[in-house]
Motif scaffolding. Sequence first.
Motif, mmCIF file in Angstrom:
data_model
loop_
_atom_site.group_PDB
_atom_site.id
_atom_site.type_symbol
_atom_site.label_atom_id
_atom_site.label_comp_id
_atom_site.label_asym_id
_atom_site.label_seq_id
_atom_site.Cartn_x
_atom_site.Cartn_y
_atom_site.Cartn_z
ATOM 1 N N ALA A 16 0.823 -1.212 0.000
ATOM 2 C CA ALA A 16 0.000 0.000 0.000
ATOM 3 C C ALA A 16 0.857 1.262 0.000
ATOM 4 O O ALA A 16 2.049 1.223 0.333
ATOM 5 C CB ALA A 16 -0.865 0.006 1.261
ATOM 6 N N GLY A 17 0.222 2.377 -0.318
ATOM 7 C CA GLY A 17 0.833 3.663 -0.053
ATOM 8 C C GLY A 17 0.835 3.897 1.448
ATOM 9 O O GLY A 17 -0.182 3.672 2.108
ATOM 10 N N LEU A 18 1.980 4.324 1.984
ATOM 11 C CA LEU A 18 2.109 4.563 3.428
ATOM 12 C C LEU A 18 2.937 5.821 3.620
ATOM 13 O O LEU A 18 4.180 5.777 3.514
ATOM 14 C CB LEU A 18 2.797 3.372 4.095
ATOM 15 N N ALA A 19 2.284 6.938 3.855
ATOM 16 C CA ALA A 19 3.002 8.212 3.970
ATOM 17 C C ALA A 19 4.066 8.132 5.063
ATOM 18 O O ALA A 19 3.799 7.640 6.165
ATOM 19 C CB ALA A 19 2.008 9.329 4.286
ATOM 20 N N ALA A 42 0.891 9.092 -0.896
ATOM 21 C CA ALA A 42 0.164 10.142 -1.607
ATOM 22 C C ALA A 42 1.075 11.344 -1.852
ATOM 23 O O ALA A 42 1.724 11.834 -0.922
ATOM 24 C CB ALA A 42 -1.054 10.560 -0.789
ATOM 25 N N GLN A 70 0.649 7.692 -6.588
ATOM 26 C CA GLN A 70 -0.627 8.135 -6.013
ATOM 27 C C GLN A 70 -0.659 9.650 -5.840
ATOM 28 O O GLN A 70 0.276 10.249 -5.308
ATOM 29 C CB GLN A 70 -0.863 7.476 -4.658
ATOM 30 N N LYS A 141 -8.081 5.065 -4.759
ATOM 31 C CA LYS A 141 -8.095 4.513 -3.395
ATOM 32 C C LYS A 141 -9.147 5.297 -2.632
ATOM 33 O O LYS A 141 -9.113 6.524 -2.610
ATOM 34 C CB LYS A 141 -6.712 4.711 -2.761
ATOM 35 N N HIS A 174 -10.740 0.930 1.385
ATOM 36 C CA HIS A 174 -10.383 0.756 2.797
ATOM 37 C C HIS A 174 -11.702 0.723 3.576
ATOM 38 O O HIS A 174 -12.462 1.689 3.529
ATOM 39 C CB HIS A 174 -9.491 1.936 3.216
ATOM 40 N N ARG A 176 -12.727 1.322 6.377
ATOM 41 C CA ARG A 176 -12.992 2.249 7.486
ATOM 42 C C ARG A 176 -13.533 3.552 6.908
ATOM 43 O O ARG A 176 -13.279 3.864 5.736
ATOM 44 C CB ARG A 176 -11.720 2.552 8.296
ATOM 45 N N TYR A 182 -7.840 5.465 11.784
ATOM 46 C CA TYR A 182 -7.322 4.089 11.782
ATOM 47 C C TYR A 182 -7.861 3.292 12.970
ATOM 48 O O TYR A 182 -7.354 2.221 13.286
ATOM 49 C CB TYR A 182 -5.783 4.100 11.773
ATOM 50 N N SER A 209 -8.626 -3.195 1.551
ATOM 51 C CA SER A 209 -7.631 -2.698 2.497
ATOM 52 C C SER A 209 -8.220 -2.660 3.903
ATOM 53 O O SER A 209 -9.393 -2.326 4.082
ATOM 54 C CB SER A 209 -7.189 -1.291 2.080
ATOM 55 N N GLY A 210 -7.361 -2.972 4.860
ATOM 56 C CA GLY A 210 -7.744 -2.819 6.261
ATOM 57 C C GLY A 210 -7.603 -4.085 7.067
ATOM 58 O O GLY A 210 -8.177 -5.116 6.736
ATOM 59 N N ASP A 211 -6.756 -3.997 8.126
ATOM 60 C CA ASP A 211 -6.576 -5.105 9.074
ATOM 61 C C ASP A 211 -5.859 -6.307 8.462
ATOM 62 O O ASP A 211 -6.241 -7.454 8.701
ATOM 63 C CB ASP A 211 -7.920 -5.544 9.687
ATOM 64 N N ILE A 212 -4.814 -6.029 7.705
ATOM 65 C CA ILE A 212 -3.980 -7.110 7.173
ATOM 66 C C ILE A 212 -2.676 -7.099 7.965
ATOM 67 O O ILE A 212 -1.812 -6.230 7.769
ATOM 68 C CB ILE A 212 -3.705 -6.907 5.662
ATOM 69 N N ALA A 233 -0.703 -2.901 4.325
ATOM 70 C CA ALA A 233 -0.281 -1.565 4.786
ATOM 71 C C ALA A 233 0.545 -1.669 6.066
ATOM 72 O O ALA A 233 1.725 -2.051 6.013
ATOM 73 C CB ALA A 233 -1.511 -0.684 4.945
ATOM 74 N N ARG A 234 -0.061 -1.396 7.233
ATOM 75 C CA ARG A 234 0.742 -1.384 8.464
ATOM 76 C C ARG A 234 1.411 -2.722 8.722
ATOM 77 O O ARG A 234 2.497 -2.772 9.306
ATOM 78 C CB ARG A 234 -0.147 -0.969 9.640
HETATM 79 C C1 LIG Z 1 1.202 5.949 8.561
HETATM 80 C C2 LIG Z 1 0.217 5.678 7.475
HETATM 81 C C3 LIG Z 1 0.325 6.342 6.259
HETATM 82 C C4 LIG Z 1 -0.586 6.085 5.228
HETATM 83 N N1 LIG Z 1 -0.424 6.723 4.037
HETATM 84 C C5 LIG Z 1 -1.231 6.393 2.988
HETATM 85 C C6 LIG Z 1 -1.019 6.959 1.713
HETATM 86 O O1 LIG Z 1 -0.144 7.807 1.505
HETATM 87 N N2 LIG Z 1 -1.826 6.556 0.696
HETATM 88 C C7 LIG Z 1 -2.832 5.617 0.898
HETATM 89 O O2 LIG Z 1 -3.532 5.265 -0.050
HETATM 90 N N3 LIG Z 1 -3.058 5.093 2.094
HETATM 91 C C8 LIG Z 1 -2.281 5.444 3.142
HETATM 92 N N4 LIG Z 1 -2.488 4.867 4.364
HETATM 93 C C9 LIG Z 1 -3.602 3.897 4.524
HETATM 94 C C10 LIG Z 1 -3.146 2.467 4.262
HETATM 95 O O3 LIG Z 1 -2.729 2.288 2.929
HETATM 96 C C11 LIG Z 1 -4.266 1.467 4.571
HETATM 97 O O4 LIG Z 1 -5.371 1.729 3.746
HETATM 98 C C12 LIG Z 1 -4.711 1.513 6.027
HETATM 99 O O5 LIG Z 1 -3.592 1.563 6.893
HETATM 100 C C13 LIG Z 1 -5.584 0.313 6.377
HETATM 101 O O6 LIG Z 1 -4.874 -0.882 6.273
HETATM 102 P P1 LIG Z 1 -4.285 -1.640 7.574
HETATM 103 O O7 LIG Z 1 -5.382 -1.623 8.633
HETATM 104 O O8 LIG Z 1 -3.998 -3.044 7.067
HETATM 105 O O9 LIG Z 1 -3.079 -0.895 8.001
HETATM 106 C C14 LIG Z 1 -1.639 5.149 5.422
HETATM 107 C C15 LIG Z 1 -1.746 4.481 6.649
HETATM 108 C C16 LIG Z 1 -0.851 4.746 7.671
HETATM 109 C C17 LIG Z 1 -1.011 4.003 8.976
#
Ligand SMILES: Cc1cc2nc3c(=O)[nH]c(=O)nc-3n(C[C@H](O)[C@H](O)[C@H](O)COP(=O)(O)O)c2cc1C
Length: 339
Positions: A16-19, A42, A70, A141, A174, A176, A182, A209-212, A233-234
Amino acid sequence: MPAIGNLTLDAPFFQAGLAGYSDAAMRLVARRHGCPYAVTEAMLDHFLINGGKGLRAAQLDDADHPIAGQLMGSHPTEIAQAARILADLGYDVIDVNLACPVKKIRKRSRGGHLLQAPDQAIDILKAVRHAVPDPIPCTVKLRRGTDDSPQATKNFFTIFDAVIDLGYAAATVHGRTVDQKYLGPSRWPFLRDLTNRYRDTPDFSIFGSGDIWTAADIFKMIQHTGVQAVSVARGCIGNPWLFAQARAIMRGDHHAATQPPSITQQRAVLLEHFELSAALHGQRSASMMMRKFGIKFSRHHPRPDDTAKAFIAVKSLDDWLAVLDQYYTADEPASPCSV
Ligand SMILES: Cc1cc2nc3c(=O)[nH]c(=O)nc-3n(C[C@H](O)[C@H](O)[C@H](O)COP(=O)(O)O)c2cc1C
């Protein structure tokens, strides 16, 4: 196997994208462990249009494909301009963020907050699709809504129908709401209803997406929701082995699928990730950045608290190497919490 337009993934999951995390260093480490596809964090359209640091950060390594760039923005013309920049830089897919829960700035809605302004969101989606050359797939997304109100759900479906009508190749949802940020569970039954509702839509994929948190969760989500691929993601921050374990599940290798990384494997990845990060950001910035990764990686160590504390104090490559020499030499059994 999941398709994104003309691109086919050879496994039903991706990073996933994770800022603040999913830079080229994290993506390359993930790919070396079997991740078939990754999304950037993003990027604000302004940062690309204005050039400088934002544009430099978007440059791609040859090994970092296939990749989605993204984008996040508030105005159709600006985000479209940024989309063209990403297409020119060689991104394989352009992804629009309608999910980020960070509050709007100076009354300008963006990310997940656009879900409460369907007309604006659709104008943005339209402008991006028109700006990007036809062969490059566009994806989106989005969260399942801004909140739990019937109006928010209605807005979600107005936007989702437009995504399909505009020729988007895939959507990652996602489970949520934006209000949830989150907290609380991702609503997988919402994803189940969504895949049922759009089951017969041609040339369009729905990802979840969510809770993987583990490799097994990927296949649980597919089974429970019917999504074609799962966004990790996380669960993969400080855990690239999750991707190798998911590949092992695919080939029915139960032993490899449940095997935590050895100390030797952890050391190799910790070194590799730091070196890639230093090449990208310089040693000083990489040291700061790698502290937070170190905390996550330490969960696999038999003494997680001691190693986390040591990583937090790192200021240079030498400090990083000293932590590895102190904690990552003897091949003691890794913590089972990593599986
Ligand atoms: C620190 C952090 C940064 C994130 N940044 C982005 C992002 O830049 N782009 C995006 O699409 N989702 C972003 N997300 C959301 C995750 O991609 C994902 O949708 C969300 O964490 C749910 O998945 P999870 O419960 O498995 O972690 C971010 C989540 C976290 C925790």
